[in-house]
Design a protein around this motif. Structure first.
Motif, PDB file in Angstrom:
ATOM      1  N   TYR A   1      65.815  -6.618  -1.845  1.00  0.00           N
ATOM      2  CA  TYR A   1      65.164  -6.038  -0.665  1.00  0.00           C
ATOM      3  C   TYR A   1      65.392  -4.526  -0.655  1.00  0.00           C
ATOM      4  O   TYR A   1      64.603  -3.775  -1.211  1.00  0.00           O
ATOM      5  CB  TYR A   1      65.706  -6.670   0.631  1.00  0.00           C
ATOM      6  N   HIS A   2      66.491  -4.102  -0.060  1.00  0.00           N
ATOM      7  CA  HIS A   2      66.726  -2.671   0.132  1.00  0.00           C
ATOM      8  C   HIS A   2      67.786  -2.099  -0.805  1.00  0.00           C
ATOM      9  O   HIS A   2      67.872  -0.875  -0.954  1.00  0.00           O
ATOM     10  CB  HIS A   2      67.139  -2.403   1.585  1.00  0.00           C
TER      11      HIS A   2
ATOM     12  N   SER B   1      61.035  -7.543  -6.134  1.00  0.00           N
ATOM     13  CA  SER B   1      61.202  -7.064  -4.761  1.00  0.00           C
ATOM     14  C   SER B   1      60.478  -8.012  -3.811  1.00  0.00           C
ATOM     15  O   SER B   1      59.280  -8.261  -3.964  1.00  0.00           O
ATOM     16  CB  SER B   1      60.646  -5.648  -4.600  1.00  0.00           C
TER      17      SER B   1
ATOM     18  N   LEU C   1      59.954  -7.183  -0.848  1.00  0.00           N
ATOM     19  CA  LEU C   1      59.180  -6.300   0.022  1.00  0.00           C
ATOM     20  C   LEU C   1      57.775  -6.079  -0.521  1.00  0.00           C
ATOM     21  O   LEU C   1      56.799  -6.031   0.233  1.00  0.00           O
ATOM     22  CB  LEU C   1      59.896  -4.953   0.179  1.00  0.00           C
TER      23      LEU C   1
END
Length: 391
Positions: free
Chosen positions: A250-251, A292, A294
């Motif tokens: 994710y981040h 990812s 996202l």
């Protein structure tokens, strides 16, 4: 399917029971087949290599291939017909492959075993039972195997993993050393064993440590914080250990770290994502298939790091444009003796992949062959594989 290996685990676990119905019948022996790879030429000390195909969880389709440098022949699925009496053949999900002495060791993760073969014939010698085994290294007549210890499932309360010590003469586990959560790759430096703890089953509460084990007492000396979701370890020619973190998808991105065994500290962080790496001299070849959640996509990269200067020297080691032919890079190896490196492609994870051979200096492709499902792990051999039915 565009997912990383750890993300595929989440999917695999959810469909594991259903997928068992797709396993091969126990009495079905699939014969080997041959394909021409490179040009036939005299082999040096390294006679060829074995390639372990992981195959998808629940399919029971892990297979073993072999490439012969002298003939240039690539042989698919050599284990089944050489071992017709072994039920279910290699087993479910091949996770590592190494040679020690005259034996070939295949770590079969979901089948909870290590298949031990004669390196000259690929014939079965024995099995070592270790639950959820992951990677294997050797020293002084012993094998050291990382184990997730518990069942194959995402569990926030998953137990600590351990390293099993195996006597290679008897193929018996003689000791266990608890480490961190879901331990993956290991390296030995001097009299110490270093283990990358991932904590992958405890997502999002990943482990972030390297365990340091004293091989003389076979006890964990300490854990050192590095980064979350550790995976790969590679010892360079200067006594430094290169460590990969997969991040959280994710981040927190995947990164690489330099760990100094002398100070037991991280001495450098590199903004290089890493799925796998292999050392050739002072050059560390790194590829990444970074998933990812996202974006719902993979970011693929091919990087070379100079381990002496600890700097990136190349951001694309495939120079001829053929990287576009590789959908999911999944395995990597180098052979300096022949001036070649190899990259495998898992494609869609459920159909045969491919192996690509490149010139080490120019980064141009020399040849390419079909493999089994999810080709992943290489083991170079100094002994030419004997015919399946020697006369």
């Amino acid at each position: 399917m565009k997912t990383s290996s750890i993300t595929r685990l989440l999917l695999w676990v959810s469909i594991f029971t259903f997928s068992l119905s797709s396993c091969r019948k126990e009495d079905e022996i699939i014969p080997s087949t041959e394909e021409q790879g490179g040009k036939p030429e005299p082999a040096g000390p390294i006679k060829g290599f074995f390639l372990l195909n992981e195959a998808n969880m629940g399919s029971n389709k892990s297979t073993l291939d072999y490439y012969d440098y002298e003939t240039g022949k690539y042989t698919h699925n050599i284990y089944a017909e050489r071992n017709p009496g072994v039920v279910k053949e290699l087993g479910d999900v091949g996770n590592d492959l190494q040679i020690y002495g005259n034996r070939l060791y295949a770590v079969i993760n979901v089948s909870h075993l290590i298949e031990v073969m004669d390196v000259n014939t690929a014939k079965h010698i024995g099995k070592i039972s270790i639950p959820n085994c992951r990677y294997i290294v050797f020293k002084d007549g012993f094998a050291y195997v990382s184990s997730y210890a518990g069942p194959v499932q995402i569990d926030p309360n998953a137990r600590l993993g351990y390293v099993a010590k195996v006597d290679t003469a008897t193929l018996k586990v003689v000791a266990e050393c608890p480490v961190g959560y879901q331990p993956d790759e290991l390296v030995i430096h001097g009299d110490k064993l270093y283990v990358a703890n991932s904590g992958g089953y405890r997502v999002p509460n990943y482990d972030k440590t390297i365990s340091i084990i004293d091989l003389k007492t076979f006890t964990e000396l300490k854990k050192v914080d590095v980064a979350i979701n550790l995976h790969r370890l590679e010892l360079d020619n200067y006594g430094k250990i290169w460590v990969s973190s997969r991040g959280d998808y994710y981040h927190i991105p995947s990164k690489m770290f330099v760990f100094d065994p002398k100070t037991e500290k991280v001495t450098k962080t590199l903004d290089v994502s890493c799925s796998n790496m292999t050392l050739s001299g002072d050059s560390l070849f790194v590829y990444s298939t970074e998933w990812s959640y996202l974006t719902g996509e993979n970011t693929i990269s091919y990087t070379v790091i100079d381990t002496k200067t600890q700097k990136v020297i190349d951001r694309d080691f495939i120079k001829d444009g053929t990287a576009k032919d590789i959908k999911i890079p999944y395995g990597i190896a180098t052979n300096r003796e022949r001036g070649e490196f190899y990259v495998t492609d898992a494609k869609n994870y459920v159909t045969p992949g491919r192996l690509h051979c490149y010139d080490l200096k120019t980064g141009t492709r020399k040849w390419s062959v079909k493999t089994g499902d999810i080709p992943a792990h290489f083991a170079f051999t100094h002994k030419q594989l004997q015919p399946k039915d020697p006369k």
